[in-house]
Structure formats: C-alpha cells, structure tokens
Design an enzyme around this catalytic site. Structure first.
Site, PDB file in Angstrom:
ATOM      1  CB  SER A  77     121.403  30.594  39.913  1.00 15.16           C
ATOM      2  OG  SER A  77     120.822  29.501  39.470  1.00 15.16           O
ATOM      3  CE1 TYR A 107     116.851  32.143  43.346  1.00 15.12           C
ATOM      4  CE2 TYR A 107     116.903  30.663  41.694  1.00 15.12           C
ATOM      5  CZ  TYR A 107     117.837  31.134  42.738  1.00 15.12           C
ATOM      6  OH  TYR A 107     119.010  31.008  43.103  1.00 15.12           O
ATOM      7  CE  LYS A 134     120.218  34.266  42.909  1.00 12.51           C
ATOM      8  NZ  LYS A 134     120.796  34.863  44.187  1.00 12.51           N
TER       9      LYS A 134
HETATM   10  P1  NAD Z   1     119.789  29.745  52.182  1.00 11.07           P
HETATM   11  O1  NAD Z   1     118.345  30.163  51.921  1.00 11.07           O
HETATM   12  O2  NAD Z   1     120.117  28.701  52.884  1.00 11.07           O
HETATM   13  O3  NAD Z   1     120.547  31.067  52.506  1.00 11.07           O
HETATM   14  C1  NAD Z   1     120.089  32.490  52.239  1.00 11.07           C
HETATM   15  C2  NAD Z   1     120.176  32.839  53.675  1.00 11.07           C
HETATM   16  O4  NAD Z   1     119.828  34.517  53.482  1.00 11.07           O
HETATM   17  C3  NAD Z   1     119.316  32.513  54.703  1.00 11.07           C
HETATM   18  O5  NAD Z   1     120.008  32.153  55.866  1.00 11.07           O
HETATM   19  C4  NAD Z   1     118.364  33.542  54.962  1.00 11.07           C
HETATM   20  O6  NAD Z   1     117.728  33.734  56.298  1.00 11.07           O
HETATM   21  C5  NAD Z   1     119.032  34.858  54.506  1.00 11.07           C
HETATM   22  N1  NAD Z   1     118.132  35.814  54.156  1.00 11.07           N
HETATM   23  C6  NAD Z   1     117.543  35.897  53.170  1.00 11.07           C
HETATM   24  N2  NAD Z   1     116.905  37.089  52.848  1.00 11.07           N
HETATM   25  C7  NAD Z   1     117.506  38.019  53.642  1.00 11.07           C
HETATM   26  C8  NAD Z   1     117.489  39.387  53.903  1.00 11.07           C
HETATM   27  N3  NAD Z   1     116.677  40.059  53.224  1.00 11.07           N
HETATM   28  N4  NAD Z   1     118.368  39.998  54.764  1.00 11.07           N
HETATM   29  C9  NAD Z   1     119.309  39.032  55.590  1.00 11.07           C
HETATM   30  N5  NAD Z   1     119.211  37.964  55.517  1.00 11.07           N
HETATM   31  C10 NAD Z   1     118.542  37.298  54.606  1.00 11.07           C
HETATM   32  O7  NAD Z   1     120.219  29.748  50.420  1.00 11.07           O
HETATM   33  P2  NAD Z   1     121.375  28.941  49.890  1.00 11.07           P
HETATM   34  O8  NAD Z   1     121.220  27.655  49.321  1.00 11.07           O
HETATM   35  O9  NAD Z   1     122.474  28.959  50.928  1.00 11.07           O
HETATM   36  O10 NAD Z   1     121.698  29.749  48.676  1.00 11.07           O
HETATM   37  C11 NAD Z   1     122.545  31.129  48.958  1.00 11.07           C
HETATM   38  C12 NAD Z   1     122.519  31.937  47.553  1.00 11.07           C
HETATM   39  O11 NAD Z   1     122.847  31.100  46.481  1.00 11.07           O
HETATM   40  C13 NAD Z   1     121.122  32.301  46.985  1.00 11.07           C
HETATM   41  O12 NAD Z   1     121.170  33.698  46.632  1.00 11.07           O
HETATM   42  C14 NAD Z   1     120.618  31.593  46.446  1.00 11.07           C
HETATM   43  O13 NAD Z   1     119.723  32.045  45.359  1.00 11.07           O
HETATM   44  C15 NAD Z   1     121.991  31.075  45.403  1.00 11.07           C
HETATM   45  N6  NAD Z   1     121.859  29.908  44.704  1.00 11.07           N
HETATM   46  C16 NAD Z   1     121.540  28.744  45.464  1.00 11.07           C
HETATM   47  C17 NAD Z   1     121.409  27.409  44.872  1.00 11.07           C
HETATM   48  C18 NAD Z   1     121.002  26.270  45.580  1.00 11.07           C
HETATM   49  O14 NAD Z   1     120.534  25.201  45.122  1.00 11.07           O
HETATM   50  N7  NAD Z   1     121.207  25.986  47.068  1.00 11.07           N
HETATM   51  C19 NAD Z   1     121.703  27.267  43.462  1.00 11.07           C
HETATM   52  C20 NAD Z   1     121.927  28.360  42.795  1.00 11.07           C
HETATM   53  C21 NAD Z   1     122.015  29.784  43.425  1.00 11.07           C
HETATM   54  N1  UFG Z   2     113.865  15.561  40.764  1.00  8.87           N
HETATM   55  C1  UFG Z   2     113.284  14.252  40.869  1.00  8.87           C
HETATM   56  N2  UFG Z   2     112.347  13.938  42.036  1.00  8.87           N
HETATM   57  C2  UFG Z   2     112.478  15.069  43.187  1.00  8.87           C
HETATM   58  C3  UFG Z   2     113.079  16.282  42.670  1.00  8.87           C
HETATM   59  C4  UFG Z   2     113.628  16.405  41.665  1.00  8.87           C
HETATM   60  O1  UFG Z   2     113.284  13.367  40.015  1.00  8.87           O
HETATM   61  O2  UFG Z   2     111.710  15.276  43.850  1.00  8.87           O
HETATM   62  C5  UFG Z   2     114.729  15.637  39.400  1.00  8.87           C
HETATM   63  C6  UFG Z   2     114.500  16.834  38.682  1.00  8.87           C
HETATM   64  O3  UFG Z   2     113.536  16.622  37.519  1.00  8.87           O
HETATM   65  C7  UFG Z   2     115.858  17.195  38.018  1.00  8.87           C
HETATM   66  C8  UFG Z   2     117.014  16.664  39.192  1.00  8.87           C
HETATM   67  O4  UFG Z   2     116.107  15.939  39.925  1.00  8.87           O
HETATM   68  O5  UFG Z   2     115.932  16.381  36.967  1.00  8.87           O
HETATM   69  C9  UFG Z   2     117.355  17.925  39.999  1.00  8.87           C
HETATM   70  O6  UFG Z   2     116.177  18.730  40.513  1.00  8.87           O
HETATM   71  P1  UFG Z   2     116.464  19.797  41.468  1.00  8.87           P
HETATM   72  O7  UFG Z   2     115.192  20.156  41.873  1.00  8.87           O
HETATM   73  O8  UFG Z   2     117.367  19.011  42.594  1.00  8.87           O
HETATM   74  O9  UFG Z   2     117.266  20.928  40.716  1.00  8.87           O
HETATM   75  P2  UFG Z   2     116.913  21.791  39.692  1.00  8.87           P
HETATM   76  O10 UFG Z   2     118.263  21.533  38.620  1.00  8.87           O
HETATM   77  O11 UFG Z   2     115.838  21.567  38.937  1.00  8.87           O
HETATM   78  O12 UFG Z   2     116.902  23.193  40.299  1.00  8.87           O
HETATM   79  C10 UFG Z   2     118.095  23.605  41.000  1.00  8.87           C
HETATM   80  C11 UFG Z   2     118.074  24.866  41.988  1.00  8.87           C
HETATM   81  C12 UFG Z   2     117.192  25.869  41.393  1.00  8.87           C
HETATM   82  C13 UFG Z   2     118.039  26.651  40.074  1.00  8.87           C
HETATM   83  C14 UFG Z   2     118.512  25.458  39.011  1.00  8.87           C
HETATM   84  C15 UFG Z   2     119.232  25.902  38.136  1.00  8.87           C
HETATM   85  O13 UFG Z   2     116.761  24.173  43.022  1.00  8.87           O
HETATM   86  O14 UFG Z   2     117.221  27.020  42.267  1.00  8.87           O
HETATM   87  O15 UFG Z   2     118.880  24.222  40.146  1.00  8.87           O
HETATM   88  O16 UFG Z   2     120.597  26.381  38.943  1.00  8.87           O
HETATM   89  F1  UFG Z   2     117.327  27.593  39.638  1.00  8.87           F
END
Ligand code: NAD
Ligand code: UFG
Length: 349
Positions: free
Chosen positions: A124, A149, A153
């Site tokens: 991330s 979190y 990572k």
């Molecule tokens: P998500 O929660 O939708 O998907 C994760 C999946 O993993 C879920 O279906 C959950 O049921 C499963 N899971 C969790 N723990 C488990 C375990 N111990 N065994 C088996 N299954 C398990 O999340 P996502 O948004 O698809 O994110 C996927 C990956 O990308 C994560 O590792 C997250 O940290 C990373 N990531 C996500 C974002 C984002 O904004 N969505 C940003 C950066 C990184």
């Molecule tokens: N924001 C608002 N109102 C809301 C939610 C968010 O104004 O209700 C703003 C935040 O202040 C930020 C932007 O929208 O400026 C994006 O916010 P998000 O919460 O959508 O995303 P972030 O960048 O804060 O966080 C995301 C993921 C985290 C990850 C991070 C860096 O949610 O898991 O990106 O990769 F760690």
C-alpha cells in the site's frame, strides 16, 4: 497458468479473478469470507462464464491451506487476504499485527513446502508514511508507518525481501496500491464495505443512492489547489491488470521488487465529488468539516517504474471510475446483500 488468490472474494481480489479468468488462466480462490460474500464468487462466474475453484478457509489454518496446495498446486500466488482498516488497526494493534503476519507466514511456509515461489503481495502507499513530497517513488519507502495496518505492510515487505534474499529461487512482487476505486463495468462486482464506509468513494456513492445524508469533506484548508485533500485514485480493473503484468515479471525474474500502482494524477475531494455528480446525474450534498487525524494533504504516485519495467500503466479516467462505481452501487444498493436482483439488470457499461 494456475493462480491461487488469497482474499479472492474481496474487492480487489474479485476483480483480479475476473481479469485472470478472462485471459484463460485457471483461478483458485481461498477466502474465509470475513470481509466478503460467497455471492462475489457467483458474480465472478456470471461475468466470465467460468467458475473459479473456491475453498472457504482461513489462511492461518495451515493444515487446510496445505490440503488446498496438495490438491491444486498453483504456479503462482496473489496474496490479498488480510485486515485493512487503518482506524481499527490503531484501536486493535495486536489483532492486526498477529492476523496480517500470521496469515502471511502460514502462506509462505505452505508455498515453500509445495515448491511454489512466485508471489504477488498487496502492499500500500501507506508504506510511504507521508514524510515525503508527492509524487512518491519506490525508493521513498518503506518507512515506519503511523498506524499498525501500514506498519504490518512495511514489516511484511521487509520479511518478504529477507525471504527472497535468503533463497534466490523466490520471485516476489510488492505492489503498492494508491487509492483503488471503481468497479467492473458490468455492475456485478464492486466494493462492499461493512457498515459506514471510512473511504471517500464508497461514502459518496452511498450518499448518491440515498443510504447516507451528506459527505463530510475533511478539511478545505490544505495547501492544495482547492484546499481539499488530493489522492491518486486508480480504477480497480487497472489495478487488476497491474497484477497480470507483475505475474509476467515473476515468470522471467527472481528476487524481490516494489512497484507503485497508481495513475500519477492527483484528484481532490471536491473534484471526486463533482465526477460522481456527473456520473450519477444526482447532486451530492456535502459540508466541510475539520481535518481527519493522520490525513495527508497530497499523496500520489510516480508511476514511471511500473511503466518501464512492467509495461503497465493505468488507462481509465476518474470519470470511468465514478461511472462504474455508481453503476455498481445503483444496481446493488445494499452491496452483495442485494443478491435477489437479476444479475444483468442495469445500464450498459
Ligand atoms: P477486502 O477486505 O475486500 O479483501 C480481503 C479479503 O481477504 C476478504 O474477502 C476477506 O474475507 C479475506 N480475508 C481476510 N483475512 C483472511 C484470512 N486470514 N484468511 C482468508 N481470507 C481472509 O480488501 P481489498 O480492498 O480487496 O484489499 C485487498 C488487499 O489490498 C489487502 O491486503 C489490503 O490491505 C490491500 N490494499 C487495499 C487498499 C484499498 O484501498 N482497498 C489499498 C492498499 C492496499
Ligand atoms: N475524505 C473526506 N471525507 C470522507 C472520507 C475521506 O473528505 O468521508 C478525504 C480524506 O481526507 C482524503 C481523501 O478523502 O483526503 C481520501 O480518503 P480515503 O479515506 O478514501 O483514503 P486514504 O488516502 O485516507 O486512505 C487509503 C486507504 C488506506 C491506505 C491509504 C494509503 O484507505 O488503507 O489510502 O494507501 F493506507
């Protein structure tokens, strides 16, 4: 190729499964469904006309994971599974560290036992911590993160680097996602957060669909063009394509390497709200509130390394992202709980 996807029923995993099935790969999904629904698997099948193998298991149940590898040994693994809520991780650090590390250890041991050493890891942009000036290059991180979190990572990136260093048979891709939003154009799969969303895009769509009243903009006094926070939003299907590009790299290389997956283009909160208003034809009420603790003014990617080394770049615009997110939300106002609705109901993409 046969690809095992951990967390493949989740948001990014389900889109990646569709991309892989569409290009003819065999897909095995393991997921404990702790943050997803079995309906996602049915939708993946509906979109692609191909059924992924699915086994509901927790990665930390190493015995079951071992059985899965024995039955369907993959050529490579994409590891999405884990806990991902920043705020929750601050409140429950032990749970977050233990879960994300233990699940990955179990996976790595099982991969070694079955002689599978190609891994794509979901990292991330949070590993950059925020001390640097955007755009971030891969050499800016990982650094010590401000929340458990993000730190999990950064720790896993380090552990995976040590594993690759110790045994040159491994090839590991660390993909640092920026802000994934959007949905498959069919409107059949998308982001389905539990409870009130923390992230901006699902919050906006839930306001647009009438589930929530208004968006709170977290501060308009940042040093940015319109004063609101800027992020690098990337379409989840572009992200999925980035995983395919990384799998090709793994087939040709050993060692470990990190890549940013973003668009390289910052978008402000107000610009994103405007894009969703245009996509939905609905006015999206918002009010400006205070800053959210821990937020950065601006975070976006330098994407030149992925372009050069993976031959990958994001193609979809913020307007595509808003249109597809809206299409998903409108057709599934209650997410996958809206399963009774006919699958193909909705506008053409
Ligand atoms: P998500 O929660 O939708 O998907 C994760 C999946 O993993 C879920 O279906 C959950 O049921 C499963 N899971 C969790 N723990 C488990 C375990 N111990 N065994 C088996 N299954 C398990 O999340 P996502 O948004 O698809 O994110 C996927 C990956 O990308 C994560 O590792 C997250 O940290 C990373 N990531 C996500 C974002 C984002 O904004 N969505 C940003 C950066 C990184
Ligand atoms: N924001 C608002 N109102 C809301 C939610 C968010 O104004 O209700 C703003 C935040 O202040 C930020 C932007 O929208 O400026 C994006 O916010 P998000 O919460 O959508 O995303 P972030 O960048 O804060 O966080 C995301 C993921 C985290 C990850 C991070 C860096 O949610 O898991 O990106 O990769 F760690």
């Amino acid at each position: 190729m046969r690809i095992l996807i951990t967390g493949g029923a989740g948001y990014i995993g389900s889109h990646t499964a569709v991309t892989l099935l569409d290009r003819g790969d065999e897909v095995v999904i393991v997921d404990n469904l702790s943050n997803s629904s079995a309906e996602a698997i049915r939708r993946i099948t509906a979109i692609t006309g191909r059924e992924p193998l699915f086994r509901q298991l927790d990665l930390r149940d190493e015995h079951l994971l071992d059985e899965e590898f024995a039955a369907n040994r993959p050529d490579a693994v994409i590891h999405f599974a884990g806990l991902k809520a920043v705020g929750e991780s601050v409140a429950q650090p032990l749970r977050y560290y233990a879960h994300n590390l233990d699940a990955t250890f179990a996976l790595l041991r099982t991969m070694e036992a079955h002689d599978v050493r190609r891994l794509v890891f979901s990292s991330s942009a949070t590993v950059y911590g925020g001390g640097q000036v955007a755009p971030y290059t891969e050499d800016d991180g990982p650094i010590v993160s401000t929340n458990p979190y993000g730190q999990s990572k950064a720790m896993l990136e380090r552990i995976l680097s040590d594993v690759a260093e110790a045994d040159p048979r491994w090839s590991i891709a660390l993909l640092r996602y920026f802000n994934p939003i959007g949905a498959h154009p069919s409107g059949l799969i998308g982001e389905d957060p539990n409870g009130i969303p923390n992230n901006l895009a699902p919050y906006i769509t839930q306001v647009a669909v009438g589930r929530l009243d208004e968006v709170t903009v977290y501060g308009d006094d940042y040093d940015t063009a319109d004063g609101t926070g800027e992020r690098d939003y990337i379409h989840v299907d572009d992200l999925a394509a980035g995983h395919v590009a990384a799998l090709s790299w793994l087939a040709d290389n050993t060692g470990v390497r990190a890549w940013n997956l973003g668009t390289g283009v910052p978008t402000s909160v107000l610009e994103l709200i405007a894009a969703f208003e245009a996509a939905s034809g609905t006015e999206i009420p918002y009010r400006v509130g205070g800053r959210r603790a821990g937020d950065l003014a601006s975070a976006w990617a330098d994407v030149s390394r992925a372009r050069k080394e993976l031959g990958w770049e994001a193609r979809r615009t913020v307007s595509d992202m808003a249109r597809h997110s809206w299409n998903w939300q409108r057709n599934n106002p209650d997410g996958f709980a809206t399963a009774a609705r006919p699958l193909t109901d909705g506008d053409a993409p």
